[in-house]
Design an enzyme around this catalytic site. Sequence first.
Site, PDB file in Angstrom:
ATOM      1  N   TYR A  23      42.738  35.446  43.285  1.00 18.42           N
ATOM      2  CA  TYR A  23      41.351  35.658  42.852  1.00 18.42           C
ATOM      3  C   TYR A  23      40.551  34.346  42.913  1.00 18.42           C
ATOM      4  O   TYR A  23      39.399  34.327  43.352  1.00 18.42           O
ATOM      5  CB  TYR A  23      41.321  36.232  41.438  1.00 18.42           C
ATOM      6  CG  TYR A  23      42.039  37.562  41.289  1.00 18.42           C
ATOM      7  CD1 TYR A  23      42.067  38.490  42.331  1.00 18.42           C
ATOM      8  CD2 TYR A  23      42.704  37.889  40.108  1.00 18.42           C
ATOM      9  CE1 TYR A  23      42.737  39.703  42.197  1.00 18.42           C
ATOM     10  CE2 TYR A  23      43.369  39.105  39.967  1.00 18.42           C
ATOM     11  CZ  TYR A  23      43.391  39.999  41.016  1.00 18.42           C
ATOM     12  OH  TYR A  23      44.049  41.181  40.886  1.00 18.42           O
ATOM     13  N   GLU A  46      40.156  41.798  35.058  1.00 16.95           N
ATOM     14  CA  GLU A  46      40.957  41.179  34.000  1.00 16.95           C
ATOM     15  C   GLU A  46      42.352  40.955  34.542  1.00 16.95           C
ATOM     16  O   GLU A  46      42.861  41.787  35.293  1.00 16.95           O
ATOM     17  CB  GLU A  46      41.037  42.099  32.772  1.00 16.95           C
ATOM     18  CG  GLU A  46      39.851  41.982  31.871  1.00 16.95           C
ATOM     19  CD  GLU A  46      39.478  43.295  31.228  1.00 16.95           C
ATOM     20  OE1 GLU A  46      40.268  44.248  31.331  1.00 16.95           O
ATOM     21  OE2 GLU A  46      38.393  43.372  30.639  1.00 16.95           O
TER      22      GLU A  46
HETATM   23  C1  LIG Z   1      49.070  39.835  43.391  1.00 18.36           C
HETATM   24  C2  LIG Z   1      49.505  40.517  44.692  1.00 18.36           C
HETATM   25  C3  LIG Z   1      48.619  41.736  44.922  1.00 18.36           C
HETATM   26  C4  LIG Z   1      49.334  39.525  45.859  1.00 18.36           C
HETATM   27  O1  LIG Z   1      49.584  40.221  47.060  1.00 18.36           O
HETATM   28  P1  LIG Z   1      50.235  39.495  48.349  1.00 18.36           P
HETATM   29  O2  LIG Z   1      50.046  40.401  49.502  1.00 18.36           O
HETATM   30  O3  LIG Z   1      51.616  39.076  48.039  1.00 18.36           O
HETATM   31  O4  LIG Z   1      49.317  38.202  48.481  1.00 18.36           O
HETATM   32  P2  LIG Z   1      49.000  37.381  49.813  1.00 18.36           P
HETATM   33  O5  LIG Z   1      50.226  37.275  50.649  1.00 18.36           O
HETATM   34  O6  LIG Z   1      47.785  37.946  50.446  1.00 18.36           O
HETATM   35  O7  LIG Z   1      48.685  35.940  49.191  1.00 18.36           O
HETATM   36  C5  LIG Z   1      47.364  35.619  48.817  1.00 18.36           C
HETATM   37  C6  LIG Z   1      47.406  34.438  47.857  1.00 18.36           C
HETATM   38  O8  LIG Z   1      47.914  34.895  46.601  1.00 18.36           O
HETATM   39  C7  LIG Z   1      48.665  33.816  46.007  1.00 18.36           C
HETATM   40  N1  LIG Z   1      50.038  34.274  45.838  1.00 18.36           N
HETATM   41  C8  LIG Z   1      50.588  35.419  46.308  1.00 18.36           C
HETATM   42  N2  LIG Z   1      51.861  35.527  45.883  1.00 18.36           N
HETATM   43  C9  LIG Z   1      52.115  34.423  45.156  1.00 18.36           C
HETATM   44  C10 LIG Z   1      53.246  33.973  44.430  1.00 18.36           C
HETATM   45  N3  LIG Z   1      54.396  34.672  44.396  1.00 18.36           N
HETATM   46  N4  LIG Z   1      53.146  32.812  43.744  1.00 18.36           N
HETATM   47  C11 LIG Z   1      51.995  32.081  43.763  1.00 18.36           C
HETATM   48  N5  LIG Z   1      50.883  32.466  44.449  1.00 18.36           N
HETATM   49  C12 LIG Z   1      50.953  33.614  45.123  1.00 18.36           C
HETATM   50  C13 LIG Z   1      48.560  32.643  46.942  1.00 18.36           C
HETATM   51  O9  LIG Z   1      47.433  31.890  46.563  1.00 18.36           O
HETATM   52  C14 LIG Z   1      48.305  33.312  48.270  1.00 18.36           C
HETATM   53  O10 LIG Z   1      47.642  32.483  49.177  1.00 18.36           O
HETATM   54  P3  LIG Z   1      48.510  31.547  50.188  1.00 18.36           P
HETATM   55  O11 LIG Z   1      49.428  32.500  50.914  1.00 18.36           O
HETATM   56  O12 LIG Z   1      47.461  30.952  51.052  1.00 18.36           O
HETATM   57  O13 LIG Z   1      49.256  30.586  49.323  1.00 18.36           O
HETATM   58  C15 LIG Z   1      51.005  40.929  44.639  1.00 18.36           C
HETATM   59  O14 LIG Z   1      51.768  39.811  44.238  1.00 18.36           O
HETATM   60  C16 LIG Z   1      51.303  42.093  43.707  1.00 18.36           C
HETATM   61  O15 LIG Z   1      51.218  43.264  44.094  1.00 18.36           O
HETATM   62  N6  LIG Z   1      51.689  41.764  42.429  1.00 18.36           N
HETATM   63  C17 LIG Z   1      52.065  42.804  41.456  1.00 18.36           C
HETATM   64  C18 LIG Z   1      50.859  43.557  40.936  1.00 18.36           C
HETATM   65  C19 LIG Z   1      49.826  42.626  40.323  1.00 18.36           C
HETATM   66  O16 LIG Z   1      50.156  41.676  39.625  1.00 18.36           O
HETATM   67  N7  LIG Z   1      48.541  42.950  40.560  1.00 18.36           N
HETATM   68  C20 LIG Z   1      47.425  42.194  40.039  1.00 18.36           C
HETATM   69  C21 LIG Z   1      46.984  42.786  38.747  1.00 18.36           C
HETATM   70  S1  LIG Z   1      45.548  41.905  38.087  1.00 18.36           S
END
Ligand SMILES: CC(C)(COP(=O)(O)OP(=O)(O)OC[C@H]1O[C@@H](n2cnc3c(N)ncnc32)[C@H](O)[C@@H]1OP(=O)(O)O)[C@@H](O)C(=O)NCCC(=O)NCCS
Length: 152
Positions: free
Chosen positions: A113, A101
């Site tokens: 996702y 979710e």
């Molecule tokens: C969601 C989260 C885990 C992504 O981790 P991350 O290590 O920054 O992600 P990645 O660098 O591996 O990026 C993977 C993809 O996510 C998306 N993404 C990551 N950060 C993004 C941002 N700030 N805005 C838009 N897309 C984003 C992109 O599609 C990206 O692919 P791309 O680099 O080819 O464009 C991180 O932002 C986080 O910890 N957020 C806070 C906690 C959270 O929201 N958890 C999810 C709960 S359901």
Amino acid sequence: MQLVQADPESIDRVLQIDLGAGPHPWPESALRRALQSGELVLAIADGATVGFLVSQPVLDETTLMHLAVAREHQRQGWGRQMMQGWLAQQRLSGQQRLLLEVRRSNQAALALYRSLGFDTLGQRRGYYVSPEGVEDALVMALDLSAVGSANR
Ligand SMILES: CC(C)(COP(=O)(O)OP(=O)(O)OC[C@H]1O[C@@H](n2cnc3c(N)ncnc32)[C@H](O)[C@@H]1OP(=O)(O)O)[C@@H](O)C(=O)NCCC(=O)NCCS
């Protein structure tokens, strides 16, 4: 990057990561419960904990409960690597379907996702309640038996 079961010594780092990662950290008590029940997994890279996830298997389905990458490590591909490692582990364990979710407003997580093949099954209206108000959850699923080579 390696995914390893969290040990009690790692809880302080997990709490620190979660508080800094985004606007909706879990309560400390929930993360401690996940640790105790063996559902908390750390992502380790070059000896450092860059993120963590919490997931819960029930029969042949596993639900991703939480995922976070440390603020200073975000947008460097760790979230994607964590998810891909977790998908591989779930497949090896024989799980058939993954569920999660996510807040409708969480564009970063939604993009991640979707890029991994998760489809939106539906929504739960007003699912998340906070002092700022309510927000819908999107329910997403990935059928592991139908996943193409991109996630293998
Ligand atoms: C969601 C989260 C885990 C992504 O981790 P991350 O290590 O920054 O992600 P990645 O660098 O591996 O990026 C993977 C993809 O996510 C998306 N993404 C990551 N950060 C993004 C941002 N700030 N805005 C838009 N897309 C984003 C992109 O599609 C990206 O692919 P791309 O680099 O080819 O464009 C991180 O932002 C986080 O910890 N957020 C806070 C906690 C959270 O929201 N958890 C999810 C709960 S359901």
